[in-house]
Design a protein around this motif. Sequence first.
Motif, mmCIF file in Angstrom:
data_model
loop_
_atom_site.group_PDB
_atom_site.id
_atom_site.type_symbol
_atom_site.label_atom_id
_atom_site.label_comp_id
_atom_site.label_asym_id
_atom_site.label_seq_id
_atom_site.Cartn_x
_atom_site.Cartn_y
_atom_site.Cartn_z
ATOM 1 N N PRO A 95 7.379 2.052 6.281
ATOM 2 C CA PRO A 95 7.628 3.320 6.972
ATOM 3 C C PRO A 95 7.402 4.537 6.072
ATOM 4 O O PRO A 95 7.114 5.620 6.558
ATOM 5 N N ASP A 96 7.528 4.367 4.745
ATOM 6 C CA ASP A 96 7.368 5.511 3.839
ATOM 7 C C ASP A 96 5.927 5.682 3.350
ATOM 8 O O ASP A 96 5.648 6.565 2.544
ATOM 9 N N THR A 97 5.010 4.832 3.834
ATOM 10 C CA THR A 97 3.601 4.949 3.411
ATOM 11 C C THR A 97 2.908 6.035 4.233
ATOM 12 O O THR A 97 2.798 5.908 5.450
ATOM 13 N N PRO A 98 2.442 7.130 3.598
ATOM 14 C CA PRO A 98 1.771 8.185 4.360
ATOM 15 C C PRO A 98 0.456 7.683 4.968
ATOM 16 O O PRO A 98 -0.252 6.883 4.346
ATOM 17 N N LEU A 99 0.171 8.173 6.163
ATOM 18 C CA LEU A 99 -1.081 7.863 6.856
ATOM 19 C C LEU A 99 -1.901 9.146 6.883
ATOM 20 O O LEU A 99 -1.497 10.136 7.505
ATOM 21 N N VAL A 100 -3.023 9.145 6.179
ATOM 22 C CA VAL A 100 -3.867 10.344 6.101
ATOM 23 C C VAL A 100 -5.224 10.025 6.718
ATOM 24 O O VAL A 100 -5.922 9.124 6.256
ATOM 25 N N ILE A 114 0.843 -1.203 0.000
ATOM 26 C CA ILE A 114 0.000 0.000 0.000
ATOM 27 C C ILE A 114 0.880 1.256 0.000
ATOM 28 O O ILE A 114 1.812 1.375 0.787
ATOM 29 N N ASP A 115 0.541 2.209 -0.887
ATOM 30 C CA ASP A 115 1.313 3.461 -0.998
ATOM 31 C C ASP A 115 0.708 4.609 -0.198
ATOM 32 O O ASP A 115 1.350 5.638 0.007
ATOM 33 N N LEU A 116 -0.557 4.467 0.187
ATOM 34 C CA LEU A 116 -1.225 5.499 0.995
ATOM 35 C C LEU A 116 -2.331 4.817 1.779
ATOM 36 O O LEU A 116 -3.114 4.057 1.214
ATOM 37 N N ILE A 117 -2.377 5.095 3.084
ATOM 38 C CA ILE A 117 -3.437 4.519 3.923
ATOM 39 C C ILE A 117 -4.337 5.652 4.415
ATOM 40 O O ILE A 117 -3.868 6.597 5.054
ATOM 41 N N ILE A 118 -5.622 5.554 4.063
ATOM 42 C CA ILE A 118 -6.615 6.530 4.539
ATOM 43 C C ILE A 118 -7.259 5.929 5.786
ATOM 44 O O ILE A 118 -7.838 4.851 5.738
#
Length: 202
Positions: free
Chosen positions: A160-165, A127-131
Motif C-alpha cells: 500500500p505504501d508503494t507509489p504508483l507513478v 518494489i518501492d516504486l512502480i512506473i
Amino acid sequence: MAAEQSEELSNKKQQIREQAHANRNAQENKDELSREIVARCMSLPEYKNAQTVLFYIDVRSEVRTRNDLVNALSSGKKIVVPYCVDGELELFHLENYDELAIGMYKILEPKEELRSVSSKKVDVKDIDLIIVPGVAFDRRGGRTGHGKGYYDKLLEHARPDTPLVALAFECQMFDEIPMQEHDVFMDKVVTEKASYDGLGRK
C-alpha cells in the motif's frame, strides 16, 4: 440498471481509449518528449527514495522508457521489468540491457533462458516504486489501460505504501476517466508539461 451503467461506462472508456491512441500516434517528437518525461519522473522524491524500481518497457507509441533504462541501471538502484505469462505480469531483476531481447508481438522482454533463474525473480511486494504505462489518464490519477487488466492484477498485490507513478504524453490527458470500483488511481501522472498529483489508493 447496473448492467446498463456498466456497459455505458465500458463504451465511454473504449471511446476515450480510441481517442487517446489516435492522439498518441499523432504525437510528434516522441523520443525527445519521452526523455523529458522520464527525467521529470527521475527527479521526483518518490524515485530518489526508492531502492527497487519497476520500469515498464515501452511498446508501440507509449512514452519511451528504453532510452533511459541504461541510466537507471547505472544508478545503483535495483531495476525490475515486467513480462507477460498467461495474462499475468511476472517481474524480472534487470542488471544489464543485454538481458533483453525482442519477444512475441515485437516487445522487448527478458530473454527466455534467464527467466527461470531464481535470483532474477522479484516479488511485487519488494518494489518501492512502480512506473505504470497506460492509454489515457486524468488529473486525479484516473487511468485506463488496454482493457486487459494486466497492471490492475499486479497492483492489487503491491504494498500500500508503494507509489504508483504513470508516464504519459500531455495528449493522453482527459477531463475525466470513468473509474469503476476495481480501478486503481495513480499517485502521480507525469507528462512533458507537469506532474499531476493523483488520488492514489486512498
